[in-house]
Write a protein that holds these residues in place. Structure first.
Motif, mmCIF file in Angstrom:
data_model
loop_
_atom_site.group_PDB
_atom_site.id
_atom_site.type_symbol
_atom_site.label_atom_id
_atom_site.label_comp_id
_atom_site.label_asym_id
_atom_site.label_seq_id
_atom_site.Cartn_x
_atom_site.Cartn_y
_atom_site.Cartn_z
ATOM 1 N N ASN A 16 0.847 -1.185 0.000
ATOM 2 C CA ASN A 16 0.000 0.000 0.000
ATOM 3 C C ASN A 16 0.883 1.235 0.000
ATOM 4 O O ASN A 16 1.907 1.263 0.651
ATOM 5 N N GLU A 17 0.474 2.231 -0.755
ATOM 6 C CA GLU A 17 1.164 3.511 -0.783
ATOM 7 C C GLU A 17 0.460 4.437 0.206
ATOM 8 O O GLU A 17 -0.758 4.576 0.174
ATOM 9 N N TYR A 18 1.220 5.060 1.102
ATOM 10 C CA TYR A 18 0.650 5.960 2.095
ATOM 11 C C TYR A 18 1.206 7.363 1.923
ATOM 12 O O TYR A 18 2.367 7.549 1.547
ATOM 13 N N TYR A 120 -2.694 8.308 5.331
ATOM 14 C CA TYR A 120 -3.808 7.679 4.640
ATOM 15 C C TYR A 120 -3.294 7.021 3.364
ATOM 16 O O TYR A 120 -2.299 7.432 2.772
ATOM 17 N N ALA A 121 -3.967 5.956 2.978
ATOM 18 C CA ALA A 121 -3.589 5.218 1.769
ATOM 19 C C ALA A 121 -4.056 5.954 0.523
ATOM 20 O O ALA A 121 -5.092 6.625 0.555
#
Length: 122
Positions: A16-18, A120-121
């Motif tokens: 996941n990218e945050y 947040y993602a």
């Protein structure tokens, strides 16, 4: 990639990218005769927001109340009372806004600082 290395199977899932942002700002309010509600943060990003930070209460005539509200405006946790000179460190998840209540019974100027780091993602 993150992997689940269990005894029965080896499976991988995507990373996941945050995004992480930090905002600090002074807050202030003047009470004359009725409670003053100050919204110090509104989550307009994502329901899956995580926020870590602090609320500093420097100057004021009386205690203030901190409320963490969900997206419908209802309290998520028990309200927290701060006296002048106190601060509150927090980490909350899936909240809609953070509000301060300055008491109408104690007229005067109230001041402090609010700081939050959100994650947040994307």
């Amino acid at each position: 990639m993150a992997c689940d290395n269990s005894a029965t199977a080896l499976t991988c899932c995507t990373n996941n990218e945050y995004v992480q942002d930090k905002v600090c700002t002074p807050w202030s309010g003047t009470v004359v005769a009725t409670d003053v509600l100050l919204i110090v943060y509104v989550n307009n990003i994502s329901q899956n927001l995580v926020g870590t930070g602090y609320i500093q209460y420097d100057v004021g005539a009386d205690d203030i109340v901190v409320d963490v509200l969900n997206s419908a405006g209802a309290p998520m946790v028990t309200p927290i009372t701060l006296s002048p000179g106190m601060s509150l460190a927090f980490t909350y998840r899936r909240f809609g806004s953070i509000r301060l209540t300055l008491p109408g019974a104690s007229a005067g100027t109230y001041q402090g600082e609010f700081c939050i780091t959100t994650r947040y993602a994307i």
